[in-house]
Write a protein that holds these residues in place. Structure first.
Motif, PDB file in Angstrom:
ATOM      1  N   ILE A  94      14.311 -25.534  52.934  1.00 34.14           N
ATOM      2  CA  ILE A  94      14.983 -24.380  53.540  1.00 34.14           C
ATOM      3  C   ILE A  94      16.080 -24.797  54.503  1.00 34.14           C
ATOM      4  O   ILE A  94      17.186 -24.268  54.463  1.00 34.14           O
ATOM      5  CB  ILE A  94      13.947 -23.466  54.236  1.00 34.14           C
ATOM      6  CG1 ILE A  94      13.225 -22.641  53.176  1.00 34.14           C
ATOM      7  CG2 ILE A  94      14.591 -22.584  55.293  1.00 34.14           C
ATOM      8  CD1 ILE A  94      12.111 -21.783  53.699  1.00 34.14           C
ATOM      9  N   LYS A  95      15.782 -25.738  55.370  1.00 37.09           N
ATOM     10  CA  LYS A  95      16.760 -26.139  56.393  1.00 37.09           C
ATOM     11  C   LYS A  95      18.014 -26.736  55.742  1.00 37.09           C
ATOM     12  O   LYS A  95      19.130 -26.397  56.110  1.00 37.09           O
ATOM     13  CB  LYS A  95      16.111 -27.143  57.350  1.00 37.09           C
ATOM     14  CG  LYS A  95      16.911 -27.399  58.592  1.00 37.09           C
ATOM     15  CD  LYS A  95      16.341 -26.651  59.749  1.00 37.09           C
ATOM     16  CE  LYS A  95      17.032 -27.056  61.020  1.00 37.09           C
ATOM     17  NZ  LYS A  95      16.626 -26.288  62.143  1.00 37.09           N
ATOM     18  N   ALA A  96      17.825 -27.594  54.762  1.00 31.76           N
ATOM     19  CA  ALA A  96      18.978 -28.209  54.079  1.00 31.76           C
ATOM     20  C   ALA A  96      19.764 -27.155  53.297  1.00 31.76           C
ATOM     21  O   ALA A  96      20.999 -27.128  53.356  1.00 31.76           O
ATOM     22  CB  ALA A  96      18.508 -29.317  53.146  1.00 31.76           C
ATOM     23  N   PHE A  97      19.050 -26.284  52.574  1.00 33.07           N
ATOM     24  CA  PHE A  97      19.719 -25.267  51.766  1.00 33.07           C
ATOM     25  C   PHE A  97      20.539 -24.323  52.635  1.00 33.07           C
ATOM     26  O   PHE A  97      21.720 -24.086  52.374  1.00 33.07           O
ATOM     27  CB  PHE A  97      18.690 -24.485  50.940  1.00 33.07           C
ATOM     28  CG  PHE A  97      19.301 -23.403  50.112  1.00 33.07           C
ATOM     29  CD1 PHE A  97      19.985 -23.703  48.950  1.00 33.07           C
ATOM     30  CD2 PHE A  97      19.222 -22.074  50.511  1.00 33.07           C
ATOM     31  CE1 PHE A  97      20.577 -22.705  48.189  1.00 33.07           C
ATOM     32  CE2 PHE A  97      19.810 -21.070  49.760  1.00 33.07           C
ATOM     33  CZ  PHE A  97      20.484 -21.389  48.591  1.00 33.07           C
ATOM     34  N   THR A  98      19.910 -23.762  53.661  1.00 38.03           N
ATOM     35  CA  THR A  98      20.653 -22.809  54.499  1.00 38.03           C
ATOM     36  C   THR A  98      21.713 -23.525  55.329  1.00 38.03           C
ATOM     37  O   THR A  98      22.731 -22.923  55.664  1.00 38.03           O
ATOM     38  CB  THR A  98      19.725 -21.989  55.413  1.00 38.03           C
ATOM     39  OG1 THR A  98      18.964 -22.855  56.237  1.00 38.03           O
ATOM     40  CG2 THR A  98      18.809 -21.102  54.585  1.00 38.03           C
ATOM     41  N   GLY A  99      21.505 -24.794  55.635  1.00 41.20           N
ATOM     42  CA  GLY A  99      22.544 -25.559  56.326  1.00 41.20           C
ATOM     43  C   GLY A  99      23.812 -25.622  55.486  1.00 41.20           C
ATOM     44  O   GLY A  99      24.928 -25.454  56.002  1.00 41.20           O
ATOM     45  N   ASN A 108      27.050 -13.213  57.449  1.00 44.91           N
ATOM     46  CA  ASN A 108      25.715 -13.704  57.783  1.00 44.91           C
ATOM     47  C   ASN A 108      24.801 -13.725  56.563  1.00 44.91           C
ATOM     48  O   ASN A 108      25.096 -13.128  55.530  1.00 44.91           O
ATOM     49  CB  ASN A 108      25.099 -12.847  58.885  1.00 44.91           C
ATOM     50  CG  ASN A 108      25.739 -13.110  60.234  1.00 44.91           C
ATOM     51  OD1 ASN A 108      26.288 -14.189  60.473  1.00 44.91           O
ATOM     52  ND2 ASN A 108      25.683 -12.132  61.112  1.00 44.91           N
ATOM     53  N   ILE A 109      23.684 -14.407  56.726  1.00 42.41           N
ATOM     54  CA  ILE A 109      22.684 -14.599  55.682  1.00 42.41           C
ATOM     55  C   ILE A 109      21.439 -13.817  56.097  1.00 42.41           C
ATOM     56  O   ILE A 109      20.879 -14.045  57.172  1.00 42.41           O
ATOM     57  CB  ILE A 109      22.367 -16.095  55.526  1.00 42.41           C
ATOM     58  CG1 ILE A 109      23.651 -16.854  55.171  1.00 42.41           C
ATOM     59  CG2 ILE A 109      21.260 -16.312  54.502  1.00 42.41           C
ATOM     60  CD1 ILE A 109      23.598 -18.331  55.498  1.00 42.41           C
ATOM     61  N   TRP A 110      21.022 -12.884  55.248  1.00 42.53           N
ATOM     62  CA  TRP A 110      19.879 -12.029  55.555  1.00 42.53           C
ATOM     63  C   TRP A 110      18.596 -12.658  55.034  1.00 42.53           C
ATOM     64  O   TRP A 110      18.430 -12.846  53.835  1.00 42.53           O
ATOM     65  CB  TRP A 110      20.095 -10.662  54.940  1.00 42.53           C
ATOM     66  CG  TRP A 110      18.971  -9.682  55.110  1.00 42.53           C
ATOM     67  CD1 TRP A 110      17.913  -9.751  55.977  1.00 42.53           C
ATOM     68  CD2 TRP A 110      18.803  -8.462  54.397  1.00 42.53           C
ATOM     69  NE1 TRP A 110      17.104  -8.649  55.843  1.00 42.53           N
ATOM     70  CE2 TRP A 110      17.628  -7.844  54.883  1.00 42.53           C
ATOM     71  CE3 TRP A 110      19.547  -7.835  53.393  1.00 42.53           C
ATOM     72  CZ2 TRP A 110      17.180  -6.628  54.388  1.00 42.53           C
ATOM     73  CZ3 TRP A 110      19.097  -6.624  52.909  1.00 42.53           C
ATOM     74  CH2 TRP A 110      17.924  -6.021  53.401  1.00 42.53           C
ATOM     75  N   ILE A 111      17.701 -12.966  55.949  1.00 44.16           N
ATOM     76  CA  ILE A 111      16.350 -13.396  55.583  1.00 44.16           C
ATOM     77  C   ILE A 111      15.561 -12.095  55.456  1.00 44.16           C
ATOM     78  O   ILE A 111      15.133 -11.503  56.446  1.00 44.16           O
ATOM     79  CB  ILE A 111      15.721 -14.312  56.663  1.00 44.16           C
ATOM     80  CG1 ILE A 111      16.681 -15.428  57.077  1.00 44.16           C
ATOM     81  CG2 ILE A 111      14.376 -14.852  56.185  1.00 44.16           C
ATOM     82  CD1 ILE A 111      17.237 -16.261  55.963  1.00 44.16           C
ATOM     83  N   PHE A 121      10.635 -20.272  57.381  1.00 41.14           N
ATOM     84  CA  PHE A 121      11.886 -20.368  58.138  1.00 41.14           C
ATOM     85  C   PHE A 121      11.612 -20.655  59.611  1.00 41.14           C
ATOM     86  O   PHE A 121      12.308 -21.439  60.241  1.00 41.14           O
ATOM     87  CB  PHE A 121      12.709 -19.080  57.989  1.00 41.14           C
ATOM     88  CG  PHE A 121      13.721 -19.136  56.886  1.00 41.14           C
ATOM     89  CD1 PHE A 121      15.052 -19.386  57.165  1.00 41.14           C
ATOM     90  CD2 PHE A 121      13.356 -18.944  55.563  1.00 41.14           C
ATOM     91  CE1 PHE A 121      16.002 -19.444  56.145  1.00 41.14           C
ATOM     92  CE2 PHE A 121      14.285 -18.992  54.539  1.00 41.14           C
ATOM     93  CZ  PHE A 121      15.618 -19.257  54.834  1.00 41.14           C
ATOM     94  N   MET A 122      10.580 -20.010  60.160  1.00 43.41           N
ATOM     95  CA  MET A 122      10.247 -20.235  61.573  1.00 43.41           C
ATOM     96  C   MET A 122       9.790 -21.668  61.815  1.00 43.41           C
ATOM     97  O   MET A 122      10.181 -22.291  62.801  1.00 43.41           O
ATOM     98  CB  MET A 122       9.184 -19.249  62.041  1.00 43.41           C
ATOM     99  CG  MET A 122       9.740 -17.851  62.207  1.00 43.41           C
ATOM    100  SD  MET A 122       8.586 -16.750  63.028  1.00 43.41           S
ATOM    101  CE  MET A 122       8.687 -17.384  64.705  1.00 43.41           C
TER     102      MET A 122
END
Length: 174
Positions: A94-99, A108-111, A121-122
């Motif tokens: 998740i961190k790499a992808f959304t980065g 913006n990106i809606w979670i 994500f948290m």
């Protein structure tokens, strides 16, 4: 404008996002105001991220996929078992992808949920803003937005809006 990962979601007063069976019928039963700020928020995003269970629930609830005008990703451990022309199915960090997403130009990106995705994500400290609309109902049981295993996350209240009987709270990470 820097892109942000924004959690935008409704919860019951006792912190549930759905009944035990995934039903969100209680969202239709409260006295809101207009669309409770949804249209305004929706214009601030161009990317929607869903968990697999939420995606499957949406497909049951709506005959037409509601986010066709946005880039939509669904996190799943089995991306090859799904096909939908409106969605890209992924199984990535998740961190790499959304980065990577945040490096691209855009809104913006809606979670969008559900709870498993939010909690992942948290754990990755990958939510920049929390917009949570509190609905005045106590469900007593259901699917909680936040897990007990979450790490402590300090937030700063930046805005509050009232939509009929609902209160929308807007937080940023402190």
């Amino acid at each position: 404008m820097d892109r942000k990962n924004v959690l935008y979601i409704a919860v019951s007063l006792d912190g549930m996002i759905a009944r035990e069976d995934g039903s969100v019928d209680w969202l239709d039963e409260f006295e809101g105001e207009g669309d409770n700020g949804y249209s305004e928020f929706y214009q601030t995003v161009d990317t929607v991220i869903l968990g697999r269970s939420t995606y499957e629930h949406i497909k049951i609830l709506t005959p037409v996929f509601p986010y066709q005008d946005k880039t939509c990703y669904v996190f799943t451990e089995t991306p090859d078992s799904y096909h939908d022309k409106h969605v890209t199915f992924i199984d990535e960090d998740i961190k790499a992808f959304t980065g990577r997403l945040k490096q691209q130009k855009g809104l913006n990106i809606w979670i969008a949920g559900g709870a498993e995705l939010v909690n992942t994500f948290m754990k990755e400290d990958a939510i920049d803003e929390y917009i949570i609309t509190v609905i005045p109902v106590v469900l007593g049981s259901g699917i909680p937005l936040f897990h007990e295993q979450n790490t402590e996350t300090k937030l700063r209240l930046t805005d509050m809006k009232r939509f009929g009987q609902a209160a929308q709270l807007h937080y940023k990470r402190a």
